[in-house]
Scaffold this active site. Structure first.
Site, PDB file in Angstrom:
ATOM      1  N   GLU A  77       0.842  -1.196   0.000  1.00 54.13           N
ATOM      2  CA  GLU A  77       0.000   0.000   0.000  1.00 54.13           C
ATOM      3  C   GLU A  77       0.875   1.244   0.000  1.00 54.13           C
ATOM      4  O   GLU A  77       2.024   1.216   0.452  1.00 54.13           O
ATOM      5  CB  GLU A  77      -0.902  -0.032   1.233  1.00 54.13           C
ATOM      6  CG  GLU A  77      -1.961   1.038   1.297  1.00 54.13           C
ATOM      7  CD  GLU A  77      -2.998   0.741   2.380  1.00 54.13           C
ATOM      8  OE1 GLU A  77      -3.754   1.663   2.713  1.00 54.13           O
ATOM      9  OE2 GLU A  77      -3.055  -0.400   2.870  1.00 54.13           O
ATOM     10  N   PRO A 115      -9.543   6.123   2.158  1.00 51.67           N
ATOM     11  CA  PRO A 115      -9.637   6.604   0.774  1.00 51.67           C
ATOM     12  C   PRO A 115      -8.803   5.747  -0.176  1.00 51.67           C
ATOM     13  O   PRO A 115      -7.810   6.196  -0.754  1.00 51.67           O
ATOM     14  CB  PRO A 115      -9.092   8.034   0.881  1.00 51.67           C
ATOM     15  CG  PRO A 115      -8.077   7.954   1.981  1.00 51.67           C
ATOM     16  CD  PRO A 115      -8.625   6.965   2.973  1.00 51.67           C
ATOM     17  N   LYS A 116      -9.217   4.508  -0.377  1.00 45.51           N
ATOM     18  CA  LYS A 116      -8.417   3.529  -1.104  1.00 45.51           C
ATOM     19  C   LYS A 116      -8.854   3.402  -2.565  1.00 45.51           C
ATOM     20  O   LYS A 116     -10.049   3.381  -2.867  1.00 45.51           O
ATOM     21  CB  LYS A 116      -8.524   2.156  -0.421  1.00 45.51           C
ATOM     22  CG  LYS A 116      -7.919   2.094   0.982  1.00 45.51           C
ATOM     23  CD  LYS A 116      -8.152   0.721   1.596  1.00 45.51           C
ATOM     24  CE  LYS A 116      -7.639   0.630   3.026  1.00 45.51           C
ATOM     25  NZ  LYS A 116      -6.204   0.394   3.098  1.00 45.51           N
ATOM     26  N   LYS A 117      -7.851   3.295  -3.435  1.00 45.03           N
ATOM     27  CA  LYS A 117      -8.037   2.994  -4.850  1.00 45.03           C
ATOM     28  C   LYS A 117      -6.986   1.950  -5.249  1.00 45.03           C
ATOM     29  O   LYS A 117      -6.004   1.731  -4.531  1.00 45.03           O
ATOM     30  CB  LYS A 117      -7.869   4.248  -5.711  1.00 45.03           C
ATOM     31  CG  LYS A 117      -8.909   5.325  -5.465  1.00 45.03           C
ATOM     32  CD  LYS A 117      -8.604   6.594  -6.241  1.00 45.03           C
ATOM     33  CE  LYS A 117      -8.747   6.420  -7.741  1.00 45.03           C
ATOM     34  NZ  LYS A 117      -8.592   7.723  -8.459  1.00 45.03           N
TER      35      LYS A 117
END
Length: 247
Positions: A77, A115-117
């Site tokens: 990540e 706020p993950k993409k």
């Protein structure tokens, strides 16, 4: 499928849930964190009220390698955050995060509002350099480097653990079926059961490339303050609502 069976499902799809129920345990999670000064206007634009910037206009960019994460597996990540305050107390606010594994993307957004993409971050040791990269749609948009284990923080691991355990904040936005906001909250959480296996500081550099859909460069680097490398275990518990924008 009965109502009780439906409500026992931890996540969608019910026949094959994306993630189980928490809390979630992370073992030997490795970080490269580069803290830097950024533009005050850009920082303020990224920070939702009622959060306030901490003194110094500080943001951070971090890479995380997670080889053993309960429910999520093995993934990496990367993303940006802002050093802030909530009601006068220090906190870290997550601005954007990019990772390469569906379960933590889905769980992070649905539960805590992370706020993950999807992106392709990588953290590895290249000879004498700890190196982090982020690719989005096959283009490199971020690179961070740090000297490898030059300055040990073995005598300050308690301080490192206390910093990891401070308040973290996300902005959680979920639409209703008509497209209007259903959930609009600031969510707070604190990591628990923290073990610090090692921590180091050293010279670091950070390069961010502007991109329309991966806007890590929107918090520009003005001066690198420090680089931190750490390896830790912790438990990610469920969060709590700090502020409800729809109340």
């Amino acid at each position: 499928m009965t109502r009780d069976e439906i409500l026992r499902g931890p996540s969608m799809p019910v026949f094959s849930p994306s993630y189980p129920r928490g809390p979630f345990r992370f073992i030997r999670r490795e970080y490269l964190i580069i803290t830097y000064e950024t533009d005050p206007e850009a920082l303020r634009a990224a920070l939702p009220e009622p959060l306030e910037p901490a003194p110094g206009n500080l943001a951070y960019y971090e890479w995380m390698k997670m080889p053993d994460s309960s429910g999520f597996g093995d993934y990496e990540e990367s993303g940006t955050g802002v050093v802030a305050t909530y009601q006068g107390k220090p906190c870290n606010f997550s601005v954007q995060m990019y990772l390469d594994d569906e379960p933590p993307i889905t769980a992070g957004r649905e539960i805590w509002g992370f706020p993950k993409k999807y992106g392709v971050p990588r953290l590895k040791v290249m000879k004498d350099t700890l190196t982090g990269t982020l690719h989005y749609d096959e283009e490199r948009v971020a690179m961070g480097t740090m000297t490898y284990k030059h300055h040990s923080l073995a005598d300050r691991l308690d301080q490192v653990r206390d910093g990891i355990g401070q308040l973290n904040v996300n902005l959680k936005l979920l639409p209703d079926v008509d497209g209007n906001p259903k959930v609009a909250q600031l969510v707070g959480y604190r990591l628990k059961d923290i073990t610090v296996h090692g921590a180091w500081e050293g010279e670091a550099r950070l390069h961010l490339i502007p991109h329309a859909n991966c806007r890590v460069a929107d918090l520009p680097v003005r001066r690198v303050v420090r680089g931190r490398h750490q390896v830790v275990d912790f438990t990610l518990p469920y969060g709590h609502v700090l502020h409800d924008y729809l109340a």
